[in-house]
Design a protein around this motif. Structure first.
Motif, PDB file in Angstrom:
ATOM      1  N   SER A  88      44.474  32.952  28.296  1.00 24.85           N
ATOM      2  CA  SER A  88      43.278  33.412  27.941  1.00 24.85           C
ATOM      3  C   SER A  88      43.360  34.747  26.857  1.00 24.85           C
ATOM      4  O   SER A  88      43.981  35.671  27.325  1.00 24.85           O
ATOM      5  CB  SER A  88      42.471  33.827  29.273  1.00 24.85           C
ATOM      6  OG  SER A  88      41.314  34.693  29.106  1.00 24.85           O
ATOM      7  N   PHE A  89      42.993  34.369  25.802  1.00 26.43           N
ATOM      8  CA  PHE A  89      42.963  35.355  24.868  1.00 26.43           C
ATOM      9  C   PHE A  89      42.154  36.772  25.198  1.00 26.43           C
ATOM     10  O   PHE A  89      42.652  37.945  24.852  1.00 26.43           O
ATOM     11  CB  PHE A  89      42.465  35.130  23.361  1.00 26.43           C
ATOM     12  CG  PHE A  89      43.601  34.400  22.670  1.00 26.43           C
ATOM     13  CD1 PHE A  89      44.584  33.469  23.228  1.00 26.43           C
ATOM     14  CD2 PHE A  89      43.664  34.334  21.477  1.00 26.43           C
ATOM     15  CE1 PHE A  89      45.604  32.808  22.552  1.00 26.43           C
ATOM     16  CE2 PHE A  89      44.313  33.813  20.440  1.00 26.43           C
ATOM     17  CZ  PHE A  89      45.404  33.240  21.209  1.00 26.43           C
ATOM     18  N   ARG A  90      41.227  36.518  25.906  1.00 25.77           N
ATOM     19  CA  ARG A  90      40.194  37.665  26.500  1.00 25.77           C
ATOM     20  C   ARG A  90      41.256  38.624  27.371  1.00 25.77           C
ATOM     21  O   ARG A  90      41.165  39.694  27.242  1.00 25.77           O
ATOM     22  CB  ARG A  90      39.069  37.206  27.220  1.00 25.77           C
ATOM     23  CG  ARG A  90      37.955  38.286  27.455  1.00 25.77           C
ATOM     24  CD  ARG A  90      36.741  37.729  28.098  1.00 25.77           C
ATOM     25  NE  ARG A  90      36.073  37.078  26.900  1.00 25.77           N
ATOM     26  CZ  ARG A  90      35.973  35.802  27.024  1.00 25.77           C
ATOM     27  NH1 ARG A  90      36.429  34.922  27.425  1.00 25.77           N
ATOM     28  NH2 ARG A  90      35.197  35.093  25.766  1.00 25.77           N
ATOM     29  N   GLU A  91      41.937  37.954  28.183  1.00 28.58           N
ATOM     30  CA  GLU A  91      42.682  38.849  29.297  1.00 28.58           C
ATOM     31  C   GLU A  91      43.996  39.330  28.695  1.00 28.58           C
ATOM     32  O   GLU A  91      44.361  40.030  29.087  1.00 28.58           O
ATOM     33  CB  GLU A  91      43.001  37.779  30.440  1.00 28.58           C
ATOM     34  CG  GLU A  91      41.860  37.276  31.336  1.00 28.58           C
ATOM     35  CD  GLU A  91      42.350  36.467  32.347  1.00 28.58           C
ATOM     36  OE1 GLU A  91      43.818  36.030  32.601  1.00 28.58           O
ATOM     37  OE2 GLU A  91      41.641  36.075  33.074  1.00 28.58           O
ATOM     38  N   ALA A  92      44.272  38.561  27.404  1.00 30.82           N
ATOM     39  CA  ALA A  92      45.726  39.192  26.857  1.00 30.82           C
ATOM     40  C   ALA A  92      45.533  40.032  25.821  1.00 30.82           C
ATOM     41  O   ALA A  92      46.245  40.492  25.125  1.00 30.82           O
ATOM     42  CB  ALA A  92      46.214  37.811  26.243  1.00 30.82           C
ATOM     43  N   GLY A  93      44.019  40.280  25.515  1.00 27.86           N
ATOM     44  CA  GLY A  93      43.626  41.266  24.503  1.00 27.86           C
ATOM     45  C   GLY A  93      43.826  40.770  23.101  1.00 27.86           C
ATOM     46  O   GLY A  93      44.051  41.683  22.350  1.00 27.86           O
ATOM     47  N   LEU A  94      43.752  39.602  22.878  1.00 23.47           N
ATOM     48  CA  LEU A  94      43.618  38.927  21.735  1.00 23.47           C
ATOM     49  C   LEU A  94      42.246  38.619  21.177  1.00 23.47           C
ATOM     50  O   LEU A  94      41.607  38.484  22.084  1.00 23.47           O
ATOM     51  CB  LEU A  94      44.555  37.618  21.669  1.00 23.47           C
ATOM     52  CG  LEU A  94      46.049  38.161  21.684  1.00 23.47           C
ATOM     53  CD1 LEU A  94      46.999  36.545  21.975  1.00 23.47           C
ATOM     54  CD2 LEU A  94      46.743  38.796  20.733  1.00 23.47           C
ATOM     55  N   PRO A  95      41.934  38.388  19.864  1.00 22.78           N
ATOM     56  CA  PRO A  95      40.723  38.304  19.634  1.00 22.78           C
ATOM     57  C   PRO A  95      40.061  36.872  20.280  1.00 22.78           C
ATOM     58  O   PRO A  95      40.447  35.754  20.497  1.00 22.78           O
ATOM     59  CB  PRO A  95      40.993  37.621  17.837  1.00 22.78           C
ATOM     60  CG  PRO A  95      41.802  38.660  17.534  1.00 22.78           C
ATOM     61  CD  PRO A  95      42.766  38.736  18.800  1.00 22.78           C
ATOM     62  N   PRO A  96      38.850  37.160  21.081  1.00 22.45           N
ATOM     63  CA  PRO A  96      38.705  35.941  22.121  1.00 22.45           C
ATOM     64  C   PRO A  96      37.923  34.947  21.399  1.00 22.45           C
ATOM     65  O   PRO A  96      38.132  33.831  22.098  1.00 22.45           O
ATOM     66  CB  PRO A  96      37.466  36.836  22.697  1.00 22.45           C
ATOM     67  CG  PRO A  96      37.069  37.806  21.952  1.00 22.45           C
ATOM     68  CD  PRO A  96      38.085  38.489  21.134  1.00 22.45           C
ATOM     69  N   GLY A  97      37.709  34.893  20.158  1.00 22.64           N
ATOM     70  CA  GLY A  97      37.120  33.697  19.595  1.00 22.64           C
ATOM     71  C   GLY A  97      38.266  32.999  18.756  1.00 22.64           C
ATOM     72  O   GLY A  97      38.048  31.793  18.109  1.00 22.64           O
ATOM     73  N   ALA A  98      39.331  33.237  18.765  1.00 25.13           N
ATOM     74  CA  ALA A  98      40.584  32.782  17.929  1.00 25.13           C
ATOM     75  C   ALA A  98      40.787  31.311  18.612  1.00 25.13           C
ATOM     76  O   ALA A  98      40.454  31.133  19.702  1.00 25.13           O
ATOM     77  CB  ALA A  98      41.549  33.879  17.811  1.00 25.13           C
ATOM     78  N   ALA A  99      41.606  30.586  17.885  1.00 27.91           N
ATOM     79  CA  ALA A  99      42.060  29.410  18.093  1.00 27.91           C
ATOM     80  C   ALA A  99      43.507  29.453  18.527  1.00 27.91           C
ATOM     81  O   ALA A  99      43.948  28.636  19.940  1.00 27.91           O
ATOM     82  CB  ALA A  99      42.083  28.311  16.972  1.00 27.91           C
ATOM     83  N   TRP A 100      44.511  30.305  18.138  1.00 28.20           N
ATOM     84  CA  TRP A 100      45.831  30.163  18.593  1.00 28.20           C
ATOM     85  C   TRP A 100      46.307  31.537  17.829  1.00 28.20           C
ATOM     86  O   TRP A 100      45.785  32.076  16.927  1.00 28.20           O
ATOM     87  CB  TRP A 100      46.643  29.080  18.047  1.00 28.20           C
ATOM     88  CG  TRP A 100      46.373  28.449  16.694  1.00 28.20           C
ATOM     89  CD1 TRP A 100      47.027  29.391  15.398  1.00 28.20           C
ATOM     90  CD2 TRP A 100      45.787  27.576  16.247  1.00 28.20           C
ATOM     91  NE1 TRP A 100      46.410  28.574  14.451  1.00 28.20           N
ATOM     92  CE2 TRP A 100      45.843  27.643  14.833  1.00 28.20           C
ATOM     93  CE3 TRP A 100      45.213  26.333  16.995  1.00 28.20           C
ATOM     94  CZ2 TRP A 100      45.127  26.487  14.043  1.00 28.20           C
ATOM     95  CZ3 TRP A 100      44.659  25.486  16.066  1.00 28.20           C
ATOM     96  CH2 TRP A 100      44.619  25.567  14.830  1.00 28.20           C
TER      97      TRP A 100
END
Length: 310
Positions: A163-175
């Motif tokens: 989960s990018f949201r939980e990982a602090g990464l851009p939430p709408g990104a693909a990878w």
């Protein structure tokens, strides 16, 4: 950057080799990895190699009737036992010849990373004439290599859905392609990680899809991103450019980061007859001048989008 010095003359741009294709007829370009391979699966490959015979012999200082042999061998990283797959004596006369090569690598002989090497050799001994002229049978006048990852520790990139949201990464990104920086001699398997965003609906659908329904264009674009990011980062790093080629090989713990970069360049971006070091210099200059052209070259080398991707 180190340059290999041969003890005899070698040709310049007299061998024109097309890229390897999967299958014995015109198929898709040889991929970086074959994820569905198993030990019961043989791998058929083909390519066409054109040789300017007269000019090659002249470049090498060979007599006009010197015998030449085109051959192919392959070996897996799991054993390094070389297997002869193709051998053909080239004509004594004529200006140019085109050889259609078809080989089959037997699955039971394979594992890890597969290396396929094409060689143009002196076919028989010649009497000594001039210094710096090849005279022994088997002297390599030209060669190139292609590599393909098949399994396990050979360096297939680890992929993790998060989960990018939980990982602090851009939430709408693909990878996100995570690369440890700095040390090009560390093992690639411990330095690279591809994070797939399971919050992204398209990625989630792709992960849940059956193999036959998987969106090939999406994974093809990921392949382009990985190759562009990894090679681009290496080309921007003077530490990579300044290291001798010999230090880029397997360090005993699997393929290194530098070795992976060189394998990708050799497979996708090196021009026919161009060595890896020459390709690195050309790509370094090209990327500085025109990054978009560099990315287009990666797309072309990978063959993106491939036929059948949807």
């Amino acid at each position: 950057m180190s340059v290999r010095a041969w003890p005899y003359r070698r040709p310049v741009d007299r061998v024109h080799a097309e890229k390897w294709q999967l299958g014995v007829a015109a198929g898709e370009p040889l991929p970086m990895a074959l994820p569905d391979w198993d030990y019961t699966t043989d791998i058929a490959m083909s390519r066409v190699v054109q040789v300017d015979l007269a000019e090659l012999r002249e470049d090498c200082g060979l007599p006009a009737d010197a015998g030449l042999r085109l051959s192919v061998r392959y070996w897996p990283s799991t054993s390094l036992i070389k297997h002869a797959a193709f051998r053909e004596i080239l004509p004594m006369r004529g200006d140019k010849v085109a050889c259609e090569i078809q080989v089959v690598a037997e699955g039971l002989d394979l594992g890890g990373e597969l290396t396929i090497e094409t060689l143009l050799e002196l076919a028989s001994d010649l009497p000594y004439s001039d210094p710096f002229v090849a005279t022994r049978a088997g002297s390599i006048l030209w060669s190139d290599q292609a590599r393909m990852h098949l399994e396990g520790s050979a360096g297939l990139l680890p992929v993790a859905p998060v989960s990018f949201r939980e990982a602090g990464l851009p939430p709408g990104a693909a990878w996100y392609v995570s690369m440890d920086g700095g040390d090009w001699q560390q093992a690639a398997m411990g330095s690279l990680l591809v994070l797939l965003n399971e919050d992204n609906p398209e990625i989630r659908r792709a992960l849940e899809a059956e193999k036959k329904d998987a969106p090939g264009d999406l994974w093809g674009l990921l392949e382009v991103d990985i190759v562009c990011d990894l090679i681009g980062r290496a080309l921007d790093d003077e530490a990579f450019l300044d290291e001798p080629a010999a230090s880029h090989e397997d360090n005993g713990q699997g393929i290194t980061m530098a070795g992976l970069v060189r394998a990708l360049i050799r497979t996708y971006l090196a021009r026919p007859g161009e060595g890896v070091d020459q390709a690195i210099k050309r790509l370094h200059d090209e990327r500085r001048r025109d990054p978009s052209r560099f990315r287009a070259d990666v797309q072309n080398g990978i063959g993106f989008p491939r036929d059948g991707q949807k």
